[in-house]
Design a protein around this motif. Structure first.
Motif, PDB file in Angstrom:
ATOM      1  N   PRO A 288      84.499 -87.802  59.991  1.00 35.07           N
ATOM      2  CA  PRO A 288      84.663 -88.484  58.627  1.00 35.07           C
ATOM      3  C   PRO A 288      86.067 -89.311  58.919  1.00 35.07           C
ATOM      4  N   HIS A 289      86.488 -90.167  57.960  1.00 34.67           N
ATOM      5  CA  HIS A 289      88.429 -91.005  57.978  1.00 34.67           C
ATOM      6  C   HIS A 289      88.916 -90.226  57.088  1.00 34.67           C
ATOM      7  N   LEU A 290      87.674 -90.354  56.064  1.00 32.59           N
ATOM      8  CA  LEU A 290      88.641 -89.748  54.989  1.00 32.59           C
ATOM      9  C   LEU A 290      87.412 -88.336  54.413  1.00 32.59           C
ATOM     10  N   ILE A 291      88.116 -87.155  53.689  1.00 32.02           N
ATOM     11  CA  ILE A 291      87.389 -86.052  53.211  1.00 32.02           C
ATOM     12  C   ILE A 291      87.515 -86.605  51.668  1.00 32.02           C
ATOM     13  N   ILE A 292      86.920 -86.700  51.043  1.00 27.16           N
ATOM     14  CA  ILE A 292      87.202 -86.697  49.352  1.00 27.16           C
ATOM     15  C   ILE A 292      86.141 -85.465  48.463  1.00 27.16           C
ATOM     16  N   ALA A 293      86.986 -84.862  47.855  1.00 25.02           N
ATOM     17  CA  ALA A 293      86.363 -83.464  46.886  1.00 25.02           C
ATOM     18  C   ALA A 293      86.757 -83.697  45.214  1.00 25.02           C
ATOM     19  N   PRO A 294      85.813 -84.392  44.669  1.00 23.26           N
ATOM     20  CA  PRO A 294      86.403 -85.172  43.798  1.00 23.26           C
ATOM     21  C   PRO A 294      85.674 -84.032  42.042  1.00 23.26           C
ATOM     22  N   ASN A 295      87.198 -83.587  41.197  1.00 22.62           N
ATOM     23  CA  ASN A 295      86.637 -82.475  40.013  1.00 22.62           C
ATOM     24  C   ASN A 295      86.202 -81.576  41.219  1.00 22.62           C
ATOM     25  N   VAL A 316      91.466 -84.017  59.070  1.00 29.69           N
ATOM     26  CA  VAL A 316      91.603 -85.541  58.717  1.00 29.69           C
ATOM     27  C   VAL A 316      92.294 -85.563  57.494  1.00 29.69           C
ATOM     28  N   PRO A 317      91.963 -86.719  57.078  1.00 30.92           N
ATOM     29  CA  PRO A 317      92.349 -86.754  55.740  1.00 30.92           C
ATOM     30  C   PRO A 317      92.005 -86.524  54.735  1.00 30.92           C
ATOM     31  N   ALA A 318      92.270 -85.823  53.485  1.00 31.23           N
ATOM     32  CA  ALA A 318      91.245 -84.993  52.743  1.00 31.23           C
ATOM     33  C   ALA A 318      92.484 -85.121  51.248  1.00 31.23           C
ATOM     34  N   VAL A 319      91.015 -85.427  49.984  1.00 37.07           N
ATOM     35  CA  VAL A 319      92.255 -85.535  48.969  1.00 37.07           C
ATOM     36  C   VAL A 319      91.210 -85.099  48.349  1.00 37.07           C
ATOM     37  N   PHE A 320      91.650 -84.323  46.653  1.00 35.55           N
ATOM     38  CA  PHE A 320      91.006 -83.679  46.122  1.00 35.55           C
ATOM     39  C   PHE A 320      91.516 -83.973  44.546  1.00 35.55           C
ATOM     40  N   THR A 321      90.644 -84.555  43.564  1.00 37.57           N
ATOM     41  CA  THR A 321      90.860 -84.434  42.528  1.00 37.57           C
ATOM     42  C   THR A 321      90.506 -83.496  41.342  1.00 37.57           C
ATOM     43  N   ASP A 322      91.071 -83.566  39.936  1.00 26.91           N
ATOM     44  CA  ASP A 322      90.718 -82.095  39.607  1.00 26.91           C
ATOM     45  C   ASP A 322      90.869 -83.241  38.105  1.00 26.91           C
ATOM     46  N   TYR A 323      90.749 -81.873  37.252  1.00 26.63           N
ATOM     47  CA  TYR A 323      90.733 -82.158  35.604  1.00 26.63           C
ATOM     48  C   TYR A 323      91.802 -82.733  34.596  1.00 26.63           C
ATOM     49  N   CYS A 324      92.695 -81.954  35.251  1.00 23.94           N
ATOM     50  CA  CYS A 324      94.417 -81.724  35.204  1.00 23.94           C
ATOM     51  C   CYS A 324      94.847 -81.515  36.141  1.00 23.94           C
ATOM     52  N   GLU A 325      96.489 -81.324  35.553  1.00 24.12           N
ATOM     53  CA  GLU A 325      97.869 -81.417  36.311  1.00 24.12           C
ATOM     54  C   GLU A 325      97.431 -80.259  37.112  1.00 24.12           C
ATOM     55  N   GLU A 326      97.393 -79.055  36.235  1.00 21.42           N
ATOM     56  CA  GLU A 326      97.553 -77.699  35.661  1.00 21.42           C
ATOM     57  C   GLU A 326      96.345 -77.382  37.248  1.00 21.42           C
ATOM     58  N   ALA A 327      95.395 -78.044  36.902  1.00 23.64           N
ATOM     59  CA  ALA A 327      94.456 -77.868  38.053  1.00 23.64           C
ATOM     60  C   ALA A 327      94.446 -77.728  39.816  1.00 23.64           C
ATOM     61  N   CYS A 328      95.115 -79.125  39.683  1.00 26.71           N
ATOM     62  CA  CYS A 328      95.310 -79.631  40.850  1.00 26.71           C
ATOM     63  C   CYS A 328      96.557 -78.578  41.489  1.00 26.71           C
ATOM     64  N   HIS A 329      97.565 -77.651  40.537  1.00 18.79           N
ATOM     65  CA  HIS A 329      98.693 -77.715  41.094  1.00 18.79           C
ATOM     66  C   HIS A 329      97.851 -75.595  41.682  1.00 18.79           C
ATOM     67  N   LEU A 330      97.526 -75.170  41.168  1.00 17.75           N
ATOM     68  CA  LEU A 330      97.095 -74.199  41.560  1.00 17.75           C
ATOM     69  C   LEU A 330      96.057 -74.314  42.506  1.00 17.75           C
ATOM     70  N   ALA A 331      94.928 -75.457  42.987  1.00 16.31           N
ATOM     71  CA  ALA A 331      93.740 -76.164  44.102  1.00 16.31           C
ATOM     72  C   ALA A 331      95.697 -76.086  44.880  1.00 16.31           C
ATOM     73  N   ALA A 332      96.505 -76.771  45.066  1.00 20.37           N
ATOM     74  CA  ALA A 332      97.837 -76.894  45.983  1.00 20.37           C
ATOM     75  C   ALA A 332      98.571 -75.000  46.495  1.00 20.37           C
ATOM     76  N   SER A 333      98.081 -74.912  45.371  1.00 22.20           N
ATOM     77  CA  SER A 333      98.921 -73.414  45.916  1.00 22.20           C
ATOM     78  C   SER A 333      97.683 -72.489  47.075  1.00 22.20           C
ATOM     79  N   CYS A 334      96.966 -72.673  46.624  1.00 23.03           N
ATOM     80  CA  CYS A 334      95.629 -72.521  47.470  1.00 23.03           C
ATOM     81  C   CYS A 334      95.279 -72.062  48.480  1.00 23.03           C
ATOM     82  N   ILE A 335      95.548 -73.693  48.590  1.00 26.92           N
ATOM     83  CA  ILE A 335      95.674 -74.463  50.303  1.00 26.92           C
ATOM     84  C   ILE A 335      96.729 -74.190  51.054  1.00 26.92           C
ATOM     85  N   LYS A 336      97.457 -74.033  50.330  1.00 21.47           N
ATOM     86  CA  LYS A 336      98.750 -74.006  50.343  1.00 21.47           C
ATOM     87  C   LYS A 336      98.994 -72.688  51.678  1.00 21.47           C
TER      88      LYS A 336
END
Length: 376
Positions: A288-295, A316-336
């Motif tokens: 892949p050039h890009l990995i994406i995980a919507p919602n 590889v660059p990976a972009v994740f989306t979610d339904y709200c900012e809080e869900a992304c914050h929690l996801a980013a914490s998990c990834i960290k």
């Protein structure tokens, strides 16, 4: 707030009624009683200030250029409007690709019949159903996109086009353009956890216009892929059609043919299972050039952990989306916890989020499909 879920639900005590009691600090969560609010404070205190800050961006979240924006945002959030009535008002309820945009449509059996035979079910004036001028400048908003595709702002097509437009935006954010020599006219994207979009596959035909001259290969990987479709390859070389027989979008009768005049083509391949289990099979032909995980719901599912470890390893660059900012914050914490560093792409609002609010959100924060994103 009729229908709001008590924030303390599932914590041991049975809820005694409707969740009408707001947290007075953040106003993002509600409770069925004072006792539940007190009992939940030990947990909620760690998120309260953060949610309070997120609530300040409500107006920005709801800021869309469409003539139907108030109807699709505020009216849905206060339950004066619902997805069913919104679609019914436009003759789209339980129709084609739109069938799965409300609670009436999607069932697990639906995935046995992937969305390859449906068009927009709208007149051509409201659709991006044919080729257009090439993308000469980067698109930054729904207004930019509608202007480029000559679509009036009362068209609801953005409700489905947020899938390909989010791919376009993610690619631009990580620096993927026609100037990248390593891409060489073939763009490989690994798309993780598809669900509803499997029933709307023809909207990915819009990538023909968004990536002109490219062969876009998308590997759709996830447990929602029907077993009998595992390994299937689908060629999409035309745009979704309008409902007018004489429109230029009807010139190509079949769903697949070699490629468009611009040289663009989109290939979708289906892989059933988790990414970390199928990765070796996939990369034999598609690194892949890009990995994406919507919602993605990264923080909600433990199955993401080995997947994140794999993505960290291959770099590889990976972009994740979610339904709200809080869900992304929690996801980013998990990834960290896996990568031991903050996201390379900080949590930010997606300008191409779906412009109709999610019904019955647990938070009073407005939630939208593909609303916020971040990347590693």
């Amino acid at each position: 707030m009729n229908g709001m879920e008590c924030a303390a639900r599932g914590s041991g005590k049975r809820c005694g009624g409707a969740a009408t009691r707001l947290c007075t600090r953040c106003e993002a969560v509600a409770y069925c009683s004072l006792s539940h609010q007190i009992a939940h404070w030990s947990r909620h205190k760690h998120e309260c200030d953060r949610l309070q800050q997120q609530m300040k961006s409500v107006e920005v979240l709801n800021d869309f250029p469409f003539t139907f924006s108030r109807e699709a945002t505020f009216q849905v959030c206060v339950k004066h409007e619902g997805r069913c009535s919104f679609l019914s008002n436009r003759g789209l309820h339980k129709v084609g690709m739109w069938l799965h945009e409300c609670g009436c449509g999607a069932t697990s059996a639906s995935f046995d019949c992937l969305g390859l035979n449906n068009g927009w079910d709208l007149p051509s004036v409201l659709c991006p159903c044919g080729p257009n001028s090439l993308v000469l400048e980067q698109l930054h908003s729904w207004r930019d996109y509608y202007k480029w595709r000559s679509i009036p702002l009362d068209s609801p097509v953005a409700l489905l086009l947020h899938w390909p437009l989010t791919i376009y935006h993610a690619a631009r954010l990580v620096g993927i353009t026609a100037l990248n020599p390593e891409i060489n006219e073939k763009l490989y994207i690994h798309y993780l956890g598809p669900e509803k979009e499997l029933l709307q596959l023809l909207v990915f035909g819009e990538l023909l216009a968004l990536f002109p001259g490219f062969h876009v290969h998308i590997e759709l990987v996830g447990p929602a892929i029907p077993p009998q479709r595992d390994g299937e390859k689908i060629q999409i070389s035309k745009y979704a059609c309008c409902n007018e027989d004489e429109c230029e979008c009807k010139i190509a009768i079949k769903n697949t043919y070699p490629e468009t005049e611009s040289g663009s083509a989109v290939t979708l391949q289906l892989w059933r299972g988790f990414y970390h289990d199928r990765y070796r099979d996939i990369v034999k032909d598609s690194f892949p050039h890009l990995i994406i995980a919507p919602n993605g719901g990264i923080a909600a599912y433990s199955s993401w952990l080995p997947c994140i470890e794999l993505i960290e390893k291959i770099g590889v660059p990976a972009v994740f989306t979610d339904y709200c900012e809080e869900a992304c914050h929690l996801a980013a914490s998990c990834i960290k916890t896996v990568s031991d560093r903050p996201p390379k792409l900080p949590v930010q609002l997606n300008p191409f989020r779906q412009p109709i609010a999610v019904e019955d959100s647990v938070l009073l924060l407005p939630c939208y499909s593909n609303c916020f994103l971040f990347g590693m």
